[in-house]
Design a protein around this motif. Structure first.
Motif, PDB file in Angstrom:
ATOM      1  N   TYR A  67      -8.264   0.964  -3.164  1.00 18.76           N
ATOM      2  CA  TYR A  67      -8.197   1.451  -1.793  1.00 18.76           C
ATOM      3  C   TYR A  67      -7.896   2.940  -1.853  1.00 18.76           C
ATOM      4  N   TRP A  92      -6.128  -4.684   4.797  1.00 16.33           N
ATOM      5  CA  TRP A  92      -5.220  -3.571   4.547  1.00 16.33           C
ATOM      6  C   TRP A  92      -4.401  -3.318   5.801  1.00 16.33           C
ATOM      7  N   GLY A 135       0.820  -1.212   0.000  1.00 18.65           N
ATOM      8  CA  GLY A 135       0.000   0.000   0.000  1.00 18.65           C
ATOM      9  C   GLY A 135       0.852   1.259   0.000  1.00 18.65           C
ATOM     10  N   ASP A 168      -1.776  -4.870   1.118  1.00 14.40           N
ATOM     11  CA  ASP A 168      -3.230  -4.745   1.026  1.00 14.40           C
ATOM     12  C   ASP A 168      -3.731  -5.780   0.037  1.00 14.40           C
TER      13      ASP A 168
END
Length: 180
Positions: free
Chosen positions: A153, A107, A74, A172
């Motif tokens: 996301y 996540w 992420g 994630d």
């Protein structure tokens, strides 16, 4: 006293039961009944004949289905009042007619800064759910939407200025279950 053939039949039947329960669970079947029978009573017949259970019992075949999963590191959040995005594209060949039945997600960040907001979105950032309070879970919020579209996301921190220390992105993931 149990003979070797009876023990073999019992072991085979248990293995068959486990396999069938696993297969039914993967298809999303709500309820199923499995009847154990001795291996010596298992028969076969060509599909479409009078002995075909689908034909003789008027059983409706299950819908086809599948799943795709994708994961990536992420984004790192450096500033407040800015959204940082991670796009996870479908993996594999997803039929154009496939629709979502459920989505599982996870996540992570190195820490949760005050004012953190995390959204999980389908295809664009106009169809999102707030997953801030749950770092992993599943939802049917996107049911019947196309399964061959990306998931996104969106990470943000309310406020202004620099986020110190930065919140470093972890792995994630999304798992998109679908039927067609």
């Amino acid at each position: 006293m149990l003979t070797k053939s009876i023990v073999r039949d019992i072991v085979f039947s248990i293995g068959l039961l486990v396999f069938m329960q696993s297969a039914l669970a993967q298809t999303g079947s709500v309820a199923a009944t499995v009847q154990l029978i001795p291996a010596s009573e298992i028969m076969s017949a060509p599909m479409g004949t009078a002995s075909d259970p689908v034909e003789s019992l008027s059983i409706v075949p299950l819908a086809n289905g599948g799943a795709w999963a994708n994961s990536a590191g992420g984004p790192t959040i450096y500033s407040k009042n800015i959204y940082y995005y991670l796009q996870l594209n479908p993996v594999g060949s997803i039929p154009a007619t496939a629709t979502i039945t459920s989505i599982s997600w996870s996540w992570g960040l190195s820490y949760k800064p005050a004012g953190l907001i995390v959204y999980l979105c389908h295809d664009t950032t106009s169809a999102c759910i707030d997953v801030t309070s749950l770092q992993s879970g599943s939802t049917s919020s996107f049911i019947n939407r196309p399964a061959n579209k990306k998931m996104i996301y969106a990470f943000g921190v309310a406020g202004s200025g620099t986020l110190y220390p930065p919140a470093y992105g972890q792995v994630d993931q999304v798992i998109v279950n679908y039927q067609y």
